[in-house]
Enzyme design. Structure first.
Site, PDB file in Angstrom:
ATOM      1  N   GLU A 163       0.806  -1.236   0.000  1.00 19.71           N
ATOM      2  CA  GLU A 163       0.000   0.000   0.000  1.00 19.71           C
ATOM      3  C   GLU A 163       0.837   1.283   0.000  1.00 19.71           C
ATOM      4  OE1 GLU A 163      -2.684  -0.353   3.342  1.00 19.71           O
ATOM      5  OE2 GLU A 163      -3.215  -2.401   2.789  1.00 19.71           O
ATOM      6  N   GLU A 278      -5.899 -10.928  -0.846  1.00 20.60           N
ATOM      7  CA  GLU A 278      -6.627 -10.717   0.426  1.00 20.60           C
ATOM      8  C   GLU A 278      -8.141 -10.630   0.206  1.00 20.60           C
ATOM      9  OE1 GLU A 278      -5.113  -7.373   2.675  1.00 20.60           O
ATOM     10  OE2 GLU A 278      -3.052  -7.736   2.080  1.00 20.60           O
TER      11      GLU A 278
END
Ligand code: G3I
Length: 369
Positions: A163, A278
């Site tokens: 991220e 995820e």
């Protein structure tokens, strides 16, 4: 009429989900109960690895552990390899949780990925008071080297950087303003990949990112920033091998649009593998009725996975948890009406939900890798 804040009526939900379910001929009565085969087998038929994230904590639940070991061919620790777990003090590494998980996975022939070497989240409490512009680069390199060497030859792939892009932060390169960026500089990303490669030249090194799916200008800018970064890294021979797409999505989002499709093709063209790292589906704004919600969530799983699996570069599908009994969404992003969330292939009683069938169908219908 019962209209929620997105303007959907209960009836439109019912009609939409019923139409999708009828079209697919699935997602009603769950077939998983009758299936002698686990999801990992349906995935393996097509050369795909299926699995879910795990934590040592939930494996104390023996029924859950049985489910996990039967369904999964691959896993990733949800917390055991993050800084706040591995680094109780600036000077000590604690591999006990990760090693225990690795041993358990190995005994069940489950591959264990690593998550995550460099992220602004899950930093230990001591970090803010200890790290500074003088020592942060060395700290990052020491961490990567120590952790990746510890698992070299064991952990086949790492989320090296997690991220790192956030358009809202206003930088021309789209990078998120994190402690790593501030203290090490924007080159921290390439430096991290180089260090991971030196520590284990055989590991697949992945850049892991969220919110790449939506249509619209914001997501398009994010995709462009990620693509520019990956392209530059490939051009400079930085050892990046894959893009992890987290796939934490909402049931009501369009996540299979043209912008995202173009992006996936461009990433494939760079020669990178693409991993679904995820996945889970939230239905925060849907009505409470469980049958309706399950159909919506399952339909989104089916739509998303069928779309993603068109790309031969996608060979790994990991959900963020396996059962609604243990999901981060329950604590971090619950429904407004406080009803239990149902984002995963098994419900809180460990019964397969329509999501299980949706995943199986997507695997059955895709081409073999
Ligand atoms: O370990 C403590 C425990 O000792 C304490 O009793 C408990 C009380 O709240 O907290 C425990 O720590 C929590 C930890 O999860 C373990 O359960 C943290 O507060 C909590 O913030 C932490 O959340 C995790 C989060 O990442 C931050 O590390 C979530 O479980 C995990 O699902 C989430 O995973 C992230 C991925 O790494 C990156 N992508 C998004 C994804 C979801 O947010």
């Amino acid at each position: 009429m019962n209209v929620n804040r997105h303007g959907w009526t209960r009836r439109s939900f019912l009609m939409g989900s019923a139409a999708t379910a009828a079209g697919l001929g699935i997602f009603g009565a769950t077939r998983a109960l009758a299936s002698p085969r686990p999801l990992r087998a349906y995935a393996a038929d097509k050369g795909i690895l299926f699995g879910s994230s795990i934590s040592g904590q939930v494996l104390k639940d023996s029924l859950y552990a049985d489910l996990f070991t039967s369904q999964c061919a691959i896993t990733v620790p949800e917390g055991s390899l993050k800084w706040d777990t591995l680094r109780p003090t600036p000077y000590r590494y604690d591999f006990s949780g990760g090693d225990w998980l690795y041993g358990m996975c190995k005994s069940h022939e489950i591959l264990m990925r690593g998550h995550t070497l460099v992220w602004e989240g899950a930093l230990p409490k001591w970090f803010a008071a200890t790290a500074n512009a003088e020592n942060a680069r060395t700290m990052m390199l020491d961490h990567i080297s120590t952790v990746v060497r510890h698992y070299a030859g064991k952990v086949p792939s790492w989320d090296v950087v997690n991220e790192a892009v956030q358009i809202e932060d206003g930088r021309p390169d789209g990078l998120k303003i994190t402690p790593w960026l501030r203290m090490v500089g924007p080159e921290y990303i390439e430096t991290a990949f180089q260090a991971a490669h030196e520590a284990d030249p055989h590991a697949t090194l992945v850049y892991n990112e969220n919110w790449l799916e939506p249509e619209g200008a914001g997501a398009e800018r994010k995709r462009n920033a990620v693509l520019t970064m990956l392209t530059r890294m490939k051009k400079n021979n930085v050892p990046v091998h894959g893009l992890g797409i987290q796939s934490h999505v909402y049931a009501e989002m369009n996540i299979t649009g043209g912008g995202f499709k173009r992006f996936l093709q461009q990433v494939s063209d760079l020669g990178l593998s693409i991993m679904i790292t995820e996945m889970d589906v939230r239905e925060k704004n849907a009505p409470g009725d469980i049958a309706i919600r399950d159909r919506l969530i399952a339909s989104q799983y089916y739509k998303y996975l069928s779309f993603m699996l068109q790309f031969p570069a996608v060979k790994t599908v990991i959900t963020w948890g396996l059962s609604d009994r243990y999901t981060w969404i329950a604590t971090h992003n619950p429904r407004l009406d406080a009803m239990p969330v149902r984002p995963l292939p098994y419900d809180a009683e460990l019964r397969p939900t329509p999501v299980w069938d949706a995943i199986r169908s997507a695997f059955e219908e895709t081409r073999r890798r």
